[in-house]
Design a protein around this motif. Structure first.
Motif, PDB file in Angstrom:
ATOM      1  N   LEU A 185       0.858  -1.257  -0.184  1.00 49.34           N
ATOM      2  CA  LEU A 185      -0.160   0.094  -0.015  1.00 49.34           C
ATOM      3  C   LEU A 185       0.775   1.383   0.040  1.00 49.34           C
ATOM      4  O   LEU A 185       1.642   1.450   0.943  1.00 49.34           O
ATOM      5  CB  LEU A 185      -1.003   0.022   1.285  1.00 49.34           C
ATOM      6  N   ALA A 186       0.912   1.998  -0.800  1.00 51.40           N
ATOM      7  CA  ALA A 186       1.900   3.315  -1.108  1.00 51.40           C
ATOM      8  C   ALA A 186       0.784   4.520  -1.206  1.00 51.40           C
ATOM      9  O   ALA A 186      -0.182   4.638  -1.581  1.00 51.40           O
ATOM     10  CB  ALA A 186       2.309   3.206  -2.529  1.00 51.40           C
ATOM     11  N   MET A 187       1.555   5.587  -0.482  1.00 56.74           N
ATOM     12  CA  MET A 187       1.125   6.843  -0.330  1.00 56.74           C
ATOM     13  C   MET A 187       2.178   7.714  -0.417  1.00 56.74           C
ATOM     14  O   MET A 187       3.071   7.588  -0.064  1.00 56.74           O
ATOM     15  CB  MET A 187      -0.023   6.891   0.720  1.00 56.74           C
ATOM     16  N   ASP A 188       1.507   8.940  -1.056  1.00 62.10           N
ATOM     17  CA  ASP A 188       2.465  10.210  -0.923  1.00 62.10           C
ATOM     18  C   ASP A 188       1.643  11.526  -0.878  1.00 62.10           C
ATOM     19  O   ASP A 188       0.506  11.373  -1.550  1.00 62.10           O
ATOM     20  CB  ASP A 188       3.342  10.011  -2.186  1.00 62.10           C
ATOM     21  N   THR A 189       2.034  12.504   0.051  1.00 64.90           N
ATOM     22  CA  THR A 189       1.351  13.451   0.194  1.00 64.90           C
ATOM     23  C   THR A 189       2.220  14.762   0.183  1.00 64.90           C
ATOM     24  O   THR A 189       2.053  15.919   0.958  1.00 64.90           O
ATOM     25  CB  THR A 189       0.515  13.626   1.429  1.00 64.90           C
ATOM     26  N   ALA A 190       3.655  14.624  -0.264  1.00 65.21           N
ATOM     27  CA  ALA A 190       4.412  15.470  -0.433  1.00 65.21           C
ATOM     28  C   ALA A 190       4.465  16.712  -1.397  1.00 65.21           C
ATOM     29  O   ALA A 190       5.172  17.624  -1.154  1.00 65.21           O
ATOM     30  CB  ALA A 190       6.015  14.848  -0.569  1.00 65.21           C
ATOM     31  N   THR A 191       3.634  16.537  -2.297  1.00 65.01           N
ATOM     32  CA  THR A 191       3.098  17.645  -3.439  1.00 65.01           C
ATOM     33  C   THR A 191       1.900  17.784  -3.163  1.00 65.01           C
ATOM     34  O   THR A 191       1.051  17.163  -2.455  1.00 65.01           O
ATOM     35  CB  THR A 191       3.596  16.874  -4.734  1.00 65.01           C
ATOM     36  N   ALA A 211      -0.374  16.692  -4.899  1.00 67.00           N
ATOM     37  CA  ALA A 211      -1.263  15.463  -5.233  1.00 67.00           C
ATOM     38  C   ALA A 211      -1.571  14.502  -3.996  1.00 67.00           C
ATOM     39  O   ALA A 211      -0.289  14.117  -3.299  1.00 67.00           O
ATOM     40  CB  ALA A 211      -0.353  14.857  -6.390  1.00 67.00           C
ATOM     41  N   VAL A 212      -2.543  14.160  -3.777  1.00 68.21           N
ATOM     42  CA  VAL A 212      -2.859  13.095  -2.727  1.00 68.21           C
ATOM     43  C   VAL A 212      -2.867  11.683  -3.515  1.00 68.21           C
ATOM     44  O   VAL A 212      -4.009  11.444  -4.296  1.00 68.21           O
ATOM     45  CB  VAL A 212      -4.146  13.496  -1.917  1.00 68.21           C
ATOM     46  N   THR A 213      -2.136  10.955  -3.520  1.00 64.67           N
ATOM     47  CA  THR A 213      -1.999   9.718  -4.216  1.00 64.67           C
ATOM     48  C   THR A 213      -1.771   8.542  -3.485  1.00 64.67           C
ATOM     49  O   THR A 213      -0.839   8.399  -2.425  1.00 64.67           O
ATOM     50  CB  THR A 213      -0.963   9.917  -5.236  1.00 64.67           C
ATOM     51  N   VAL A 214      -2.680   7.306  -3.739  1.00 64.85           N
ATOM     52  CA  VAL A 214      -2.592   6.116  -3.226  1.00 64.85           C
ATOM     53  C   VAL A 214      -2.553   4.898  -4.165  1.00 64.85           C
ATOM     54  O   VAL A 214      -3.165   5.237  -5.453  1.00 64.85           O
ATOM     55  CB  VAL A 214      -3.547   6.200  -2.268  1.00 64.85           C
ATOM     56  N   ALA A 215      -1.598   3.971  -3.999  1.00 67.30           N
ATOM     57  CA  ALA A 215      -1.742   2.834  -5.010  1.00 67.30           C
ATOM     58  C   ALA A 215      -1.722   1.374  -4.195  1.00 67.30           C
ATOM     59  O   ALA A 215      -0.851   1.525  -3.039  1.00 67.30           O
ATOM     60  CB  ALA A 215      -0.909   2.992  -5.923  1.00 67.30           C
ATOM     61  N   VAL A 271      -2.422  -2.497  -8.879  1.00 73.64           N
ATOM     62  CA  VAL A 271      -3.613  -3.391  -9.257  1.00 73.64           C
ATOM     63  C   VAL A 271      -4.877  -2.183  -8.920  1.00 73.64           C
ATOM     64  O   VAL A 271      -6.237  -2.406  -9.380  1.00 73.64           O
ATOM     65  CB  VAL A 271      -4.044  -4.421  -8.237  1.00 73.64           C
ATOM     66  N   ALA A 272      -4.572  -1.001  -8.317  1.00 75.91           N
ATOM     67  CA  ALA A 272      -5.380   0.002  -8.117  1.00 75.91           C
ATOM     68  C   ALA A 272      -4.960   1.060  -7.682  1.00 75.91           C
ATOM     69  O   ALA A 272      -3.798   1.049  -7.308  1.00 75.91           O
ATOM     70  CB  ALA A 272      -6.566  -0.326  -6.999  1.00 75.91           C
ATOM     71  N   ALA A 273      -5.430   2.540  -8.169  1.00 72.02           N
ATOM     72  CA  ALA A 273      -4.522   3.561  -7.830  1.00 72.02           C
ATOM     73  C   ALA A 273      -5.464   4.921  -7.795  1.00 72.02           C
ATOM     74  O   ALA A 273      -6.615   4.722  -8.528  1.00 72.02           O
ATOM     75  CB  ALA A 273      -3.590   4.024  -8.878  1.00 72.02           C
ATOM     76  N   SER A 274      -5.268   5.745  -7.140  1.00 73.42           N
ATOM     77  CA  SER A 274      -6.266   6.698  -6.683  1.00 73.42           C
ATOM     78  C   SER A 274      -5.334   8.101  -6.751  1.00 73.42           C
ATOM     79  O   SER A 274      -4.152   8.166  -5.910  1.00 73.42           O
ATOM     80  CB  SER A 274      -7.050   6.927  -5.603  1.00 73.42           C
ATOM     81  N   ALA A 307      -9.132   7.966  -0.124  1.00 69.90           N
ATOM     82  CA  ALA A 307      -8.452   7.423  -1.113  1.00 69.90           C
ATOM     83  C   ALA A 307      -8.078   5.871  -0.758  1.00 69.90           C
ATOM     84  O   ALA A 307      -7.986   5.185  -1.809  1.00 69.90           O
ATOM     85  CB  ALA A 307      -7.213   8.271  -1.488  1.00 69.90           C
ATOM     86  N   VAL A 308      -7.378   5.866   0.345  1.00 70.37           N
ATOM     87  CA  VAL A 308      -7.090   4.407   0.544  1.00 70.37           C
ATOM     88  C   VAL A 308      -8.343   3.369   0.557  1.00 70.37           C
ATOM     89  O   VAL A 308      -8.273   2.214   0.219  1.00 70.37           O
ATOM     90  CB  VAL A 308      -6.415   4.496   2.135  1.00 70.37           C
ATOM     91  N   ASP A 309      -9.459   4.065   1.100  1.00 69.47           N
ATOM     92  CA  ASP A 309     -10.653   3.018   0.828  1.00 69.47           C
ATOM     93  C   ASP A 309     -11.159   2.846  -0.399  1.00 69.47           C
ATOM     94  O   ASP A 309     -11.336   1.604  -0.813  1.00 69.47           O
ATOM     95  CB  ASP A 309     -11.692   3.790   1.487  1.00 69.47           C
ATOM     96  N   ARG A 310     -10.868   3.616  -1.229  1.00 64.63           N
ATOM     97  CA  ARG A 310     -11.164   3.612  -2.838  1.00 64.63           C
ATOM     98  C   ARG A 310     -10.380   2.542  -3.354  1.00 64.63           C
ATOM     99  O   ARG A 310     -10.684   1.506  -4.243  1.00 64.63           O
ATOM    100  CB  ARG A 310     -11.148   5.029  -3.450  1.00 64.63           C
TER     101      ARG A 310
END
Length: 218
Positions: free
Chosen positions: A4-10, A12-16, A24-27, A42-45
């Motif tokens: 489970l990957a996430m980044d909030t340094a920019t 963009a709020v991004t999760v995959a 297999v899924a990304a937001s 986003a994690v839930d989605r």
């Protein structure tokens, strides 16, 4: 492997979710002021899209920046919380490295630059998508050397200063799918990833006033 990957340094709020071979899924959503509000939905989605439960995750990957203090700490605190609750490792990856990794159309040496606010950029120089040549830094674009600004430049920081960066390229913002793919590749090669600790490069905007007067009871 299910990362489970996430980044909030920019902005963009991004999760995959990444199975070690592919995402297999990304937001992803760009909103610099709502990191805390957008990350958990986003994690839930992503989990729902993949048809996976949180208990199936075997590791957490989080972007460690560099990035502004407020946004960056949202992702890191969330990653630490998930890691502790699930009893799985939490791996850090430099956000600039993930942006570089996603720059599939750029050949040869290039620069990654993200918006650091205060009319500055976070940046680093790369030999290729996987090889960083310099430590991440924060500077005013006008202070960068010509042999840096003349290179192809990936990221929103380059697009903000077209008069300085002569060859701006995409992507603009980091994607958690690239973050996870880079982490999976490095783990498979037996490489040690970063600790999930923030790479701020400078002090937060909010500071105690210089002439602050401390009042104590008599």
């Amino acid at each position: 492997m299910l990362l489970l990957a996430m980044d909030t340094a920019t902005p963009a709020v991004t999760v995959a979710l990444h199975d070690g071979t592919a995402a297999v899924a990304a937001s992803g959503q760009v909103d610099a002021r709502r990191h805390g509000e957008l990350l958990l939905p986003a994690v839930d989605r992503v989990l729902a899209e993949a048809g996976a439960g949180l208990d199936a995750v075997t590791g957490i990957v989080v972007g460690v920046g560099p990035g502004p203090y407020t946004g960056l700490r949202v992702g890191l605190m969330t990653a630490d919380t998930f890691g502790l609750a699930l009893g799985v490792p939490v791996h850090g990856v430099c956000t600039l490295d993930a942006l570089a990794y996603a720059a599939e159309d750029v050949e040869g040496p290039f620069v990654v630059a993200t918006d650091a606010r205060r009319k500055e950029v976070y940046w680093a120089r790369y030999a290729d998508r996987r090889t960083r040549l310099t430590e991440p830094a924060v500077d005013r674009p006008a202070d960068l050397a010509g042999d840096v600004t003349e290179l192809p430049a990936v990221g929103a920081g380059a697009l903000l200063y077209p008069g300085t960066f002569t060859d701006p390229r995409g992507p603009q913002h980091v994607a958690a799918a690239a973050l996870a793919a880079l982490a999976a590749e490095r783990l498979a090669a037996g490489e040690e990833l970063l600790e999930p600790r923030p790479l701020y490069l400078r002090r937060p905007d909010a500071q105690v006033p210089k002439n602050y007067k401390v009042v104590t009871p008599q």
